[in-house]
Motif scaffolding. Sequence first.
Motif, PDB file in Angstrom:
ATOM      1  N   THR A   1     -18.072  85.799 -35.291  1.00 24.34           N
ATOM      2  CA  THR A   1     -17.007  86.789 -35.096  1.00 24.34           C
ATOM      3  C   THR A   1     -15.948  86.720 -36.184  1.00 24.34           C
ATOM      4  OG1 THR A   1     -15.947  85.202 -33.601  1.00 24.34           O
ATOM      5  CG2 THR A   1     -17.306  86.922 -32.610  1.00 24.34           C
ATOM      6  N   ALA A   2     -15.760  85.584 -36.811  1.00 19.54           N
ATOM      7  CA  ALA A   2     -14.709  85.450 -37.832  1.00 19.54           C
ATOM      8  C   ALA A   2     -15.241  85.923 -39.189  1.00 19.54           C
ATOM      9  CB  ALA A   2     -14.250  84.005 -37.921  1.00 19.54           C
ATOM     10  N   PRO A   3     -14.703  87.025 -39.743  1.00 15.05           N
ATOM     11  CA  PRO A   3     -15.241  87.557 -41.004  1.00 15.05           C
ATOM     12  C   PRO A   3     -15.215  86.539 -42.144  1.00 15.05           C
ATOM     13  CG  PRO A   3     -13.759  89.144 -39.993  1.00 15.05           C
ATOM     14  CD  PRO A   3     -13.632  87.881 -39.203  1.00 15.05           C
ATOM     15  N   GLU A   4     -14.200  85.692 -42.164  1.00 12.16           N
ATOM     16  CA  GLU A   4     -14.099  84.738 -43.269  1.00 12.16           C
ATOM     17  C   GLU A   4     -15.219  83.694 -43.243  1.00 12.16           C
ATOM     18  OE1 GLU A   4     -11.350  83.377 -39.924  1.00 12.16           O
ATOM     19  OE2 GLU A   4     -11.835  85.265 -40.974  1.00 12.16           O
ATOM     20  N   GLU A   5     -15.907  83.572 -42.110  1.00  6.45           N
ATOM     21  CA  GLU A   5     -16.994  82.599 -42.011  1.00  6.45           C
ATOM     22  C   GLU A   5     -18.358  83.202 -42.341  1.00  6.45           C
ATOM     23  OE1 GLU A   5     -16.980  80.483 -38.312  1.00  6.45           O
ATOM     24  OE2 GLU A   5     -14.793  80.355 -38.261  1.00  6.45           O
ATOM     25  N   LEU A   6     -18.422  84.494 -42.542  1.00  2.11           N
ATOM     26  CA  LEU A   6     -19.702  85.129 -42.858  1.00  2.11           C
ATOM     27  C   LEU A   6     -20.111  84.818 -44.295  1.00  2.11           C
ATOM     28  CD1 LEU A   6     -19.142  88.629 -41.239  1.00  2.11           C
ATOM     29  CD2 LEU A   6     -20.761  86.897 -40.471  1.00  2.11           C
ATOM     30  N   PRO A   7     -21.407  84.603 -44.552  1.00  2.00           N
ATOM     31  CA  PRO A   7     -21.853  84.391 -45.935  1.00  2.00           C
ATOM     32  C   PRO A   7     -21.683  85.665 -46.756  1.00  2.00           C
ATOM     33  CG  PRO A   7     -23.740  84.566 -44.450  1.00  2.00           C
ATOM     34  CD  PRO A   7     -22.524  84.530 -43.578  1.00  2.00           C
ATOM     35  N   ARG A   8     -21.508  85.488 -48.041  1.00  2.00           N
ATOM     36  CA  ARG A   8     -21.327  86.622 -48.954  1.00  2.00           C
ATOM     37  C   ARG A   8     -22.286  86.463 -50.136  1.00  2.00           C
ATOM     38  NH1 ARG A   8     -16.555  86.239 -46.193  1.00  2.00           N
ATOM     39  NH2 ARG A   8     -15.151  88.048 -46.153  1.00  2.00           N
ATOM     40  N   ARG A   9     -23.577  86.350 -49.827  1.00  2.00           N
ATOM     41  CA  ARG A   9     -24.569  86.078 -50.856  1.00  2.00           C
ATOM     42  C   ARG A   9     -25.017  87.342 -51.581  1.00  2.00           C
ATOM     43  NH1 ARG A   9     -27.668  83.015 -46.109  1.00  2.00           N
ATOM     44  NH2 ARG A   9     -27.130  85.088 -45.300  1.00  2.00           N
ATOM     45  N   THR A  10     -24.898  88.488 -50.944  1.00  2.00           N
ATOM     46  CA  THR A  10     -25.352  89.747 -51.543  1.00  2.00           C
ATOM     47  C   THR A  10     -24.219  90.754 -51.499  1.00  2.00           C
ATOM     48  OG1 THR A  10     -26.117  90.703 -49.450  1.00  2.00           O
ATOM     49  CG2 THR A  10     -27.679  89.296 -50.658  1.00  2.00           C
ATOM     50  N   ARG A  11     -24.399  91.852 -52.237  1.00  2.00           N
ATOM     51  CA  ARG A  11     -23.381  92.905 -52.233  1.00  2.00           C
ATOM     52  C   ARG A  11     -23.190  93.471 -50.832  1.00  2.00           C
ATOM     53  NH1 ARG A  11     -25.252  96.085 -56.225  1.00  2.00           N
ATOM     54  NH2 ARG A  11     -23.765  95.412 -57.802  1.00  2.00           N
ATOM     55  N   LEU A  12     -24.293  93.632 -50.084  1.00  2.00           N
ATOM     56  CA  LEU A  12     -24.184  94.168 -48.728  1.00  2.00           C
ATOM     57  C   LEU A  12     -23.448  93.196 -47.814  1.00  2.00           C
ATOM     58  CD1 LEU A  12     -24.870  96.334 -46.648  1.00  2.00           C
ATOM     59  CD2 LEU A  12     -27.074  95.197 -46.292  1.00  2.00           C
ATOM     60  N   GLU A  13     -23.769  91.914 -47.893  1.00  2.40           N
ATOM     61  CA  GLU A  13     -23.053  90.940 -47.060  1.00  2.40           C
ATOM     62  C   GLU A  13     -21.569  90.926 -47.396  1.00  2.40           C
ATOM     63  OE1 GLU A  13     -26.604  87.686 -46.155  1.00  2.40           O
ATOM     64  OE2 GLU A  13     -25.001  87.194 -47.574  1.00  2.40           O
ATOM     65  N   ARG A  14     -21.241  91.003 -48.678  1.00  2.00           N
ATOM     66  CA  ARG A  14     -19.824  91.034 -49.065  1.00  2.00           C
ATOM     67  C   ARG A  14     -19.150  92.282 -48.515  1.00  2.00           C
ATOM     68  NH1 ARG A  14     -22.081  89.033 -53.856  1.00  2.00           N
ATOM     69  NH2 ARG A  14     -22.032  91.082 -54.868  1.00  2.00           N
ATOM     70  N   ALA A  15     -19.839  93.424 -48.577  1.00  2.00           N
ATOM     71  CA  ALA A  15     -19.269  94.670 -48.078  1.00  2.00           C
ATOM     72  C   ALA A  15     -18.948  94.575 -46.592  1.00  2.00           C
ATOM     73  CB  ALA A  15     -20.238  95.823 -48.336  1.00  2.00           C
ATOM     74  N   LEU A  16     -19.910  94.095 -45.809  1.00  2.00           N
ATOM     75  CA  LEU A  16     -19.694  94.014 -44.367  1.00  2.00           C
ATOM     76  C   LEU A  16     -18.575  93.047 -44.029  1.00  2.00           C
ATOM     77  CD1 LEU A  16     -22.327  95.646 -44.274  1.00  2.00           C
ATOM     78  CD2 LEU A  16     -23.079  94.202 -42.399  1.00  2.00           C
ATOM     79  N   ALA A  17     -18.600  91.865 -44.657  1.00  2.00           N
ATOM     80  CA  ALA A  17     -17.595  90.850 -44.343  1.00  2.00           C
ATOM     81  C   ALA A  17     -16.206  91.282 -44.803  1.00  2.00           C
ATOM     82  CB  ALA A  17     -17.985  89.526 -44.990  1.00  2.00           C
ATOM     83  N   ASP A  18     -16.095  91.846 -46.004  1.00  2.00           N
ATOM     84  CA  ASP A  18     -14.786  92.243 -46.527  1.00  2.00           C
ATOM     85  C   ASP A  18     -14.179  93.371 -45.694  1.00  2.00           C
ATOM     86  OD1 ASP A  18     -15.107  90.361 -48.482  1.00  2.00           O
ATOM     87  OD2 ASP A  18     -15.571  91.788 -50.103  1.00  2.00           O
ATOM     88  N   HIS A  19     -15.014  94.304 -45.261  1.00  5.42           N
ATOM     89  CA  HIS A  19     -14.521  95.418 -44.437  1.00  5.42           C
ATOM     90  C   HIS A  19     -13.962  94.892 -43.117  1.00  5.42           C
ATOM     91  CE1 HIS A  19     -14.349  99.601 -43.074  1.00  5.42           C
ATOM     92  NE2 HIS A  19     -14.971  99.236 -41.951  1.00  5.42           N
ATOM     93  N   LEU A  20     -14.646  93.948 -42.504  1.00  5.18           N
ATOM     94  CA  LEU A  20     -14.149  93.363 -41.253  1.00  5.18           C
ATOM     95  C   LEU A  20     -12.884  92.551 -41.496  1.00  5.18           C
ATOM     96  CD1 LEU A  20     -17.525  92.173 -39.671  1.00  5.18           C
ATOM     97  CD2 LEU A  20     -16.179  94.178 -39.020  1.00  5.18           C
ATOM     98  N   ALA A  21     -12.851  91.821 -42.607  1.00  2.96           N
ATOM     99  CA  ALA A  21     -11.673  91.011 -42.912  1.00  2.96           C
ATOM    100  C   ALA A  21     -10.442  91.878 -43.131  1.00  2.96           C
ATOM    101  CB  ALA A  21     -11.940  90.152 -44.148  1.00  2.96           C
TER     102      ALA A  21
END
Length: 315
Positions: free
Chosen positions: A281-301
């Motif tokens: 649930t915590a966006p800062e704990e999501l991995p950011r290995r790909t552009r898509l993962e970064r997009a999803l995590a950054d948007h939630l953050a």
Amino acid sequence: MDVKALLRAHPGWLEHLESLGGVDIALPDDLPTELLRLTVPHEDVNAVLAARPEPGSGQWWLAERCVHSLVSTMGRPDDDPPRFPPLPELGPYFYVYVFLAALPHTRAYHRRLGIPEEVSWATLADLGRNMAVHRKRHGSGGLNAPAWFTLHARGLLYALGRLQFNREALDPETAAGIRAAGRPAEPGAHSLGVHIPDFHGPLTPEACDASFERARAFFPRHFPGEEPQVMTCGSWLLDDQLAGYLPAASNIIAFQRRFHLLGRFDGGDTLGFVFGGEAVTAPEELPRRTRLERALADHLAAGGTWYGRIGWLPF
């Protein structure tokens, strides 16, 4: 285990099953070979074999009626039986055996329609794929969303290259949105649902072009009386917010551009699709290995929310 006592938590489903009665079922003689043909992950094969229900047991009684429910609505998109509910008390592989027992009926239906062998087995191999999805999501063996595979077992869904397509009736809300865009569309009309399976390589425009071309030839050939008006897709991949994070030339944005977008819905499972068991649930704990993962995590953050969207395109 008293299976009927367990099913009292699902009274409508129990009533449906009892009204049908049983149907004789037989499991394949060479189960390991059949499981591998259905792409069941190797690490699950021995556990599936060990979970085989015994004839005459409560699980066998239930499997007979589940198979009858599938067979009684074979090929009929306008006659959905009650959905299979989660039954963790029966173990992670109970529904795998239901679909194995239904397999001869589905294969016979495919043969009657002249479905090519390659399409038949590619479609049914989604059983193993969704067991791999379960492990990705939960880190353990099982079948992800058993109710989803009822479409395959009932002869409604077919894998045609990179994409899957299922025969369905157009729902009133989507029909209204299509009519508002100036195209005739009536509730209950024949249409095709478009699905994007996991573990099937990149969603390239070329692969999608080939799938749509195959669908436009396949369904009129094998279901000549249906004449779908449109194809629809409901997916987190159609959330137009992704265009703010991904390049215009990305496969996901190219896929979005195929569709006229309608309403949005809760995209609460988006993280599960992308991150699997790593979703938190915590966006800062999501991995950011790909552009898509970064997009999803950054948007939630940043306080954003992801949604699914409904899209349509002409058949």
